[in-house]
Design a protein around this motif. Structure first.
Motif, PDB file in Angstrom:
ATOM      1  N   ARG A 114      68.078  62.620  52.991  1.00  0.00           N
ATOM      2  CA  ARG A 114      69.203  62.372  52.086  1.00  0.00           C
ATOM      3  C   ARG A 114      69.973  63.652  51.775  1.00  0.00           C
ATOM      4  O   ARG A 114      71.194  63.715  51.970  1.00  0.00           O
ATOM      5  CB  ARG A 114      68.685  61.738  50.799  1.00  0.00           C
ATOM      6  N   ILE A 159      77.129  55.451  52.469  1.00  0.00           N
ATOM      7  CA  ILE A 159      75.947  55.483  53.330  1.00  0.00           C
ATOM      8  C   ILE A 159      74.637  55.486  52.534  1.00  0.00           C
ATOM      9  O   ILE A 159      73.562  55.650  53.117  1.00  0.00           O
ATOM     10  CB  ILE A 159      75.970  56.726  54.251  1.00  0.00           C
ATOM     11  N   ARG A 160      74.712  55.299  51.235  1.00  0.00           N
ATOM     12  CA  ARG A 160      73.531  55.478  50.388  1.00  0.00           C
ATOM     13  C   ARG A 160      72.395  54.516  50.725  1.00  0.00           C
ATOM     14  O   ARG A 160      71.223  54.838  50.517  1.00  0.00           O
ATOM     15  CB  ARG A 160      73.912  55.327  48.907  1.00  0.00           C
ATOM     16  N   ARG A 161      72.686  53.348  51.239  1.00  0.00           N
ATOM     17  CA  ARG A 161      71.639  52.376  51.562  1.00  0.00           C
ATOM     18  C   ARG A 161      71.083  52.571  52.977  1.00  0.00           C
ATOM     19  O   ARG A 161      70.047  51.989  53.316  1.00  0.00           O
ATOM     20  CB  ARG A 161      72.168  50.955  51.411  1.00  0.00           C
ATOM     21  N   GLN A 162      71.774  53.345  53.809  1.00  0.00           N
ATOM     22  CA  GLN A 162      71.338  53.539  55.186  1.00  0.00           C
ATOM     23  C   GLN A 162      70.568  54.847  55.390  1.00  0.00           C
ATOM     24  O   GLN A 162      69.940  55.032  56.432  1.00  0.00           O
ATOM     25  CB  GLN A 162      72.546  53.537  56.134  1.00  0.00           C
ATOM     26  N   VAL A 163      70.626  55.754  54.409  1.00  0.00           N
ATOM     27  CA  VAL A 163      69.982  57.072  54.551  1.00  0.00           C
ATOM     28  C   VAL A 163      68.663  57.062  53.800  1.00  0.00           C
ATOM     29  O   VAL A 163      68.598  56.670  52.629  1.00  0.00           O
ATOM     30  CB  VAL A 163      70.896  58.180  54.005  1.00  0.00           C
ATOM     31  N   THR A 164      67.609  57.493  54.468  1.00  0.00           N
ATOM     32  CA  THR A 164      66.298  57.544  53.833  1.00  0.00           C
ATOM     33  C   THR A 164      66.165  58.784  52.954  1.00  0.00           C
ATOM     34  O   THR A 164      66.944  59.735  53.069  1.00  0.00           O
ATOM     35  CB  THR A 164      65.194  57.574  54.899  1.00  0.00           C
TER      36      THR A 164
END
Length: 236
Positions: A68, A59-64
């Motif tokens: 985080r 999910i690293r690219r979808q969480v701001t």
């Protein structure tokens, strides 16, 4: 991106959580008075570490950046709850012995640190492998401390392994010293600090010996390099 070999070496030796980073010392020292306790905590921590790293990398690219860390904590807490429920279902007596240290996996600095420092910046495969190696390195330190403390404290090894593996492990206990009176300090909290300090000293000594040998091998190549420099200067 680091190679799998580098990740393994870092997790097991160079950047070991227990011997180098000195993270997760609360469970490391609190439940390492026997092999079965240490192994139970090691397996639980390694599973949470590997799974949380994989989930964070996913999910690293979808969480701001704003959410985080809370998201990472929620993932770790959910996985810890799953492990806790599994231990209650299949190894309830061991779960009672480990007590509060199982829920405290949520706040383990190793897990949150690897999620932030590695899993949030790498692929799912690399993050999962990093979590597995870090968990294995932490678990090996736990097992070493547990084995030394149990041996010095009771004169036996692998006692009560049925708490983790069931009736098949009822006769796994090895009595190495018959009529042993026991060494109480080894199984008390101060014994954990002493054994951990000895393990850290042993690792530092091994690293120093390896560095000395590597340094001793360098002068053999140095003259050849200097000769090449002089020859090049003459040709020019």
């Amino acid at each position: 991106m680091a190679s799998y070999r580098e990740i393994a070496i870092n997790g097991l030796w160079k950047n070991n959580p227990g011997l180098v980073q000195l993270l997760g010392l609360c469970p490391l020292l609190g439940v390492s008075n026997s092999v079965v306790n240490a192994l139970g905590m090691a397996i639980a921590t390694a599973l949470v570490l590997a799974c949380s790293n994989a989930a964070v990398a996913l999910i690293r690219r979808q969480v701001t950046d704003a959410v985080r860390l809370p998201a990472f904590v929620m993932i770790i807490a959910a996985l810890t709850t799953c492990i806790e429920l599994l231990m209650q279902a299949f190894t309830y007596e061991l779960y009672q012995i480990l007590g509060i240290f199982i829920p405290l996996i949520t706040t383990n600095c190793i897990i949150l640190g690897r999620a932030e420092a590695f899993a949030a910046k790498n692929s799912v495969a690399h993050a999962s492998f990093d979590g597995l190696m870090m968990g294995t390195g932490f678990g090996l330190v736990l097992l070493a401390i547990g084995a030394v403390r149990e041996l010095l404290g009771t004169g036996a090894l692998l006692a009560n392994m049925h708490l983790l593996f069931g009736p098949i492990a009822a006769n796994w206990q090895l009595v190495l010293f018959a009529d042993y009176q026991g060494f109480l300090l080894a199984i008390l909290p101060p014994g954990a600090f002493l054994v951990l300090g000895l393990l850290i000293a042993l690792k530092n000594r091994i690293d120093a010996v390896v560095a000395e040998r590597a340094k001793a091998d360098q002068p053999e190549a140095a003259p050849a390099a200097s000769r090449r420099v002089r020859v090049t200067g003459v040709i020019e």
